[in-house]
Design an enzyme around this catalytic site. Structure first.
Site, PDB file in Angstrom:
ATOM      1  N   ILE A  95      55.680  36.488  38.909  1.00 49.76           N
ATOM      2  CA  ILE A  95      57.029  36.620  39.503  1.00 49.76           C
ATOM      3  C   ILE A  95      57.993  35.642  38.835  1.00 49.76           C
ATOM      4  CG2 ILE A  95      56.155  37.495  41.707  1.00 49.76           C
ATOM      5  CD1 ILE A  95      56.368  34.703  42.895  1.00 49.76           C
ATOM      6  N   HIS A 111      54.628  42.766  40.901  1.00 50.02           N
ATOM      7  CA  HIS A 111      54.532  41.993  42.147  1.00 50.02           C
ATOM      8  C   HIS A 111      55.859  41.370  42.532  1.00 50.02           C
ATOM      9  CE1 HIS A 111      49.899  41.452  41.575  1.00 50.02           C
ATOM     10  NE2 HIS A 111      50.232  42.654  41.994  1.00 50.02           N
ATOM     11  N   CYS A 138      72.531  39.737  54.466  1.00 45.93           N
ATOM     12  CA  CYS A 138      72.383  40.457  53.190  1.00 45.93           C
ATOM     13  C   CYS A 138      73.786  40.694  52.613  1.00 45.93           C
ATOM     14  CB  CYS A 138      71.700  41.799  53.464  1.00 45.93           C
ATOM     15  SG  CYS A 138      71.836  42.991  52.121  1.00 45.93           S
TER      16      CYS A 138
HETATM   17  C1  BV8 Z   1      47.703  47.203  47.330  1.00 45.57           C
HETATM   18  C2  BV8 Z   1      52.471  37.788  45.199  1.00 45.57           C
HETATM   19  C3  BV8 Z   1      47.716  49.466  48.065  1.00 45.57           C
HETATM   20  C4  BV8 Z   1      53.396  37.167  44.255  1.00 45.57           C
HETATM   21  C5  BV8 Z   1      50.241  38.553  44.889  1.00 45.57           C
HETATM   22  C6  BV8 Z   1      39.022  45.196  48.628  1.00 45.57           C
HETATM   23  C7  BV8 Z   1      38.701  45.624  47.351  1.00 45.57           C
HETATM   24  C8  BV8 Z   1      39.676  45.905  46.426  1.00 45.57           C
HETATM   25  C9  BV8 Z   1      41.023  45.746  46.743  1.00 45.57           C
HETATM   26  C10 BV8 Z   1      41.336  45.298  47.985  1.00 45.57           C
HETATM   27  C11 BV8 Z   1      40.353  45.028  48.937  1.00 45.57           C
HETATM   28  N1  BV8 Z   1      40.974  44.625  50.063  1.00 45.57           N
HETATM   29  C12 BV8 Z   1      42.327  44.625  49.860  1.00 45.57           C
HETATM   30  C13 BV8 Z   1      42.545  45.049  48.608  1.00 45.57           C
HETATM   31  C14 BV8 Z   1      43.851  45.220  47.968  1.00 45.57           C
HETATM   32  C15 BV8 Z   1      44.429  43.877  47.562  1.00 45.57           C
HETATM   33  C16 BV8 Z   1      43.461  43.116  46.670  1.00 45.57           C
HETATM   34  O1  BV8 Z   1      43.325  43.405  45.506  1.00 45.57           O
HETATM   35  N2  BV8 Z   1      42.775  42.115  47.248  1.00 45.57           N
HETATM   36  C17 BV8 Z   1      41.823  41.367  46.452  1.00 45.57           C
HETATM   37  C18 BV8 Z   1      42.053  39.870  46.632  1.00 45.57           C
HETATM   38  C19 BV8 Z   1      40.421  41.805  46.858  1.00 45.57           C
HETATM   39  N3  BV8 Z   1      45.618  44.189  46.806  1.00 45.57           N
HETATM   40  C20 BV8 Z   1      46.775  44.426  47.441  1.00 45.57           C
HETATM   41  O2  BV8 Z   1      46.944  44.274  48.641  1.00 45.57           O
HETATM   42  C21 BV8 Z   1      47.908  44.940  46.559  1.00 45.57           C
HETATM   43  N4  BV8 Z   1      48.444  46.112  47.172  1.00 45.57           N
HETATM   44  O3  BV8 Z   1      46.535  47.297  47.028  1.00 45.57           O
HETATM   45  O4  BV8 Z   1      48.424  48.230  47.914  1.00 45.57           O
HETATM   46  C22 BV8 Z   1      48.160  50.412  47.042  1.00 45.57           C
HETATM   47  C23 BV8 Z   1      48.022  50.096  45.681  1.00 45.57           C
HETATM   48  C24 BV8 Z   1      48.435  51.021  44.748  1.00 45.57           C
HETATM   49  C25 BV8 Z   1      48.994  52.236  45.137  1.00 45.57           C
HETATM   50  C26 BV8 Z   1      49.122  52.535  46.491  1.00 45.57           C
HETATM   51  C27 BV8 Z   1      48.699  51.628  47.453  1.00 45.57           C
HETATM   52  C28 BV8 Z   1      49.016  43.921  46.418  1.00 45.57           C
HETATM   53  C29 BV8 Z   1      48.534  42.786  45.552  1.00 45.57           C
HETATM   54  C30 BV8 Z   1      49.688  41.831  45.255  1.00 45.57           C
HETATM   55  C31 BV8 Z   1      49.522  40.580  46.031  1.00 45.57           C
HETATM   56  N5  BV8 Z   1      50.532  39.588  45.610  1.00 45.57           N
HETATM   57  N6  BV8 Z   1      51.133  37.600  44.710  1.00 45.57           N
HETATM   58  C32 BV8 Z   1      53.128  35.725  44.128  1.00 45.57           C
HETATM   59  O5  BV8 Z   1      53.108  35.028  45.148  1.00 45.57           O
HETATM   60  O6  BV8 Z   1      52.945  35.331  42.982  1.00 45.57           O
HETATM   61  S1  BV8 Z   1      48.709  38.398  44.221  1.00 45.57           S
HETATM   62  C33 BV8 Z   1      48.590  37.077  43.157  1.00 45.57           C
HETATM   63  O7  BV8 Z   1      47.369  37.267  42.427  1.00 45.57           O
HETATM   64  C34 BV8 Z   1      49.668  37.004  42.116  1.00 45.57           C
HETATM   65  O8  BV8 Z   1      50.548  38.099  42.102  1.00 45.57           O
HETATM   66  C35 BV8 Z   1      48.891  36.986  40.828  1.00 45.57           C
HETATM   67  O9  BV8 Z   1      49.627  37.513  39.821  1.00 45.57           O
HETATM   68  C36 BV8 Z   1      47.745  37.827  41.196  1.00 45.57           C
HETATM   69  C37 BV8 Z   1      46.577  37.818  40.264  1.00 45.57           C
HETATM   70  O10 BV8 Z   1      46.285  36.485  39.929  1.00 45.57           O
HETATM   71  P1  BV8 Z   1      46.268  36.114  38.372  1.00 45.57           P
HETATM   72  O11 BV8 Z   1      47.629  36.367  37.813  1.00 45.57           O
HETATM   73  O12 BV8 Z   1      45.119  36.809  37.720  1.00 45.57           O
HETATM   74  O13 BV8 Z   1      46.062  34.551  38.419  1.00 45.57           O
HETATM   75  P2  BV8 Z   1      44.704  33.747  38.666  1.00 45.57           P
HETATM   76  O14 BV8 Z   1      45.074  32.342  38.971  1.00 45.57           O
HETATM   77  O15 BV8 Z   1      43.841  34.506  39.628  1.00 45.57           O
HETATM   78  O16 BV8 Z   1      43.973  33.818  37.238  1.00 45.57           O
HETATM   79  C38 BV8 Z   1      44.537  33.164  36.117  1.00 45.57           C
HETATM   80  C39 BV8 Z   1      43.695  33.524  34.922  1.00 45.57           C
HETATM   81  O17 BV8 Z   1      44.288  32.942  33.758  1.00 45.57           O
HETATM   82  C40 BV8 Z   1      42.272  32.986  34.998  1.00 45.57           C
HETATM   83  O18 BV8 Z   1      41.363  33.990  34.559  1.00 45.57           O
HETATM   84  C41 BV8 Z   1      42.283  31.806  34.000  1.00 45.57           C
HETATM   85  O19 BV8 Z   1      41.030  31.661  33.362  1.00 45.57           O
HETATM   86  C42 BV8 Z   1      43.316  32.264  33.006  1.00 45.57           C
HETATM   87  N7  BV8 Z   1      44.010  31.173  32.315  1.00 45.57           N
HETATM   88  C43 BV8 Z   1      44.403  29.980  32.833  1.00 45.57           C
HETATM   89  N8  BV8 Z   1      45.039  29.261  31.873  1.00 45.57           N
HETATM   90  C44 BV8 Z   1      45.061  30.027  30.749  1.00 45.57           C
HETATM   91  C45 BV8 Z   1      44.416  31.249  31.027  1.00 45.57           C
HETATM   92  N9  BV8 Z   1      44.259  32.214  30.096  1.00 45.57           N
HETATM   93  C46 BV8 Z   1      44.764  31.969  28.861  1.00 45.57           C
HETATM   94  N10 BV8 Z   1      45.403  30.826  28.524  1.00 45.57           N
HETATM   95  C47 BV8 Z   1      45.559  29.839  29.438  1.00 45.57           C
HETATM   96  N11 BV8 Z   1      46.191  28.688  29.086  1.00 45.57           N
END
Ligand code: BV8
Length: 229
Positions: A95, A111, A138
């Site tokens: 974001i 997102h 708003c």
């Molecule tokens: C939805 C808001 C329906 C913004 C975020 C059970 C199974 C499967 C799915 C689900 C389930 N139960 C519920 C769900 C759905 C759920 C979900 O996936 N849950 C998970 C946790 C199980 N998802 C939802 O609810 C989504 N909506 O499913 O709606 C639908 C969908 C489609 C069509 C119709 C209906 C909504 C999800 C959005 C939630 N909002 N954030 C904010 O606050 O930022 S999520 C949050 O996690 C952020 O958005 C973030 O972007 C996202 C993912 O995280 P990452 O970006 O991957 O960051 P993370 O820290 O995890 O990882 C960083 C990586 O970078 C690491 O791998 C690291 O090694 C690497 N790294 C670090 N430094 C470096 C690097 N790589 C390279 N160089 C570096 N220097």
């Protein structure tokens, strides 16, 4: 014409100084997802959620795009200049506005965007400003129904139709800096892998790493410019 879809996550902004979500100092180690990143959490305590995002906004003011953001912007520039017969779409889970500030234009914030708010009455998404509070009227419909323009858990990410079409048409799917645990973004590699090459850039294999054809490990500011060069 080569069609590339790049999915970015918090890892691409880490070397700019923004926290990731799930690393050792990850944002979700200090806050409960249910309190901050759900509509229920916002309904329970809108000011607490506002404080969380205002903290991220304050951080964003002091950081800059890094070499990975700039390399992707350069690749898009090559397409516009005609020196590369391809097109690049960035689908970001982030974001922050670092892709824009690096010069990228073809971006989907699935997102949402930290520097916008959204009116739950009329759907307007005006820019956020410093004295924006949940009860601030708003600017479009004047109702006090503003919230962060961020997609929370349980909410449908933005522009899914456009993303699905791009995944269906791409020749190459690249994931950069995402842990591959949040859906639907984590499922994009599966959709692309039926017909496209897939590459993952990360510091460590993500949850979906087995689905990628190629894995390039290392900091994105080093690996992504080498790939784009
Ligand atoms: C939805 C808001 C329906 C913004 C975020 C059970 C199974 C499967 C799915 C689900 C389930 N139960 C519920 C769900 C759905 C759920 C979900 O996936 N849950 C998970 C946790 C199980 N998802 C939802 O609810 C989504 N909506 O499913 O709606 C639908 C969908 C489609 C069509 C119709 C209906 C909504 C999800 C959005 C939630 N909002 N954030 C904010 O606050 O930022 S999520 C949050 O996690 C952020 O958005 C973030 O972007 C996202 C993912 O995280 P990452 O970006 O991957 O960051 P993370 O820290 O995890 O990882 C960083 C990586 O970078 C690491 O791998 C690291 O090694 C690497 N790294 C670090 N430094 C470096 C690097 N790589 C390279 N160089 C570096 N220097």
């Amino acid at each position: 014409m080569q069609r590339i879809v790049v999915l970015t996550g918090a890892g691409i902004s880490q070397e700019s100084g923004l926290q990731t979500f799930r690393g050792e100092d990850g944002l979700w180690n200090h806050e409960r997802i249910s309190d901050i990143c759900t509509p229920e959490g916002f309904a329970r305590d809108p000011l607490r959620v506002d404080r969380f995002y205002n903290g991220l906004r304050a951080g964003l003011a002091h950081v800059h795009p890094n070499a990975a953001h700039k390399a992707l912007a350069r690749l898009e520039e090559c397409s516009s200049a005609g020196t590369w017969d391809g097109e690049l779409l960035i689908v970001t889970q982030n974001i922050d506005d670092l892709h824009e500030r690096a010069g990228s234009r073809n971006i989907i914030h699935m997102h949402g965007e930290l520097m916008r708010v959204r009116c739950t009455s009329c759907g307007a998404t005006p820019p956020w400003h410093a004295d924006c509070l949940p009860q601030t009227p708003c600017p479009t419909c004047h109702r006090p129904t503003l919230r962060p323009d961020v997609v929370w858990f349980g909410e449908i990410p933005y522009h899914m139709d456009r993303i699905e079409r791009a995944l269906h048409q791409c020749d190459l799917f690249v994931a950069i800096g995402t842990s591959g645990v949040v859906y639907p973004a984590a499922g994009f590699v599966q959709q692309a892998s039926t017909h496209a090459e897939t590459m993952e850039f990360n510091m460590e294999p993500s949850a979906g790493n087995a689905l990628f054809d190629q894995t390039i490990l290392g900091p994105a500011t080093k690996t992504v410019p080498l790939w784009v060069r």
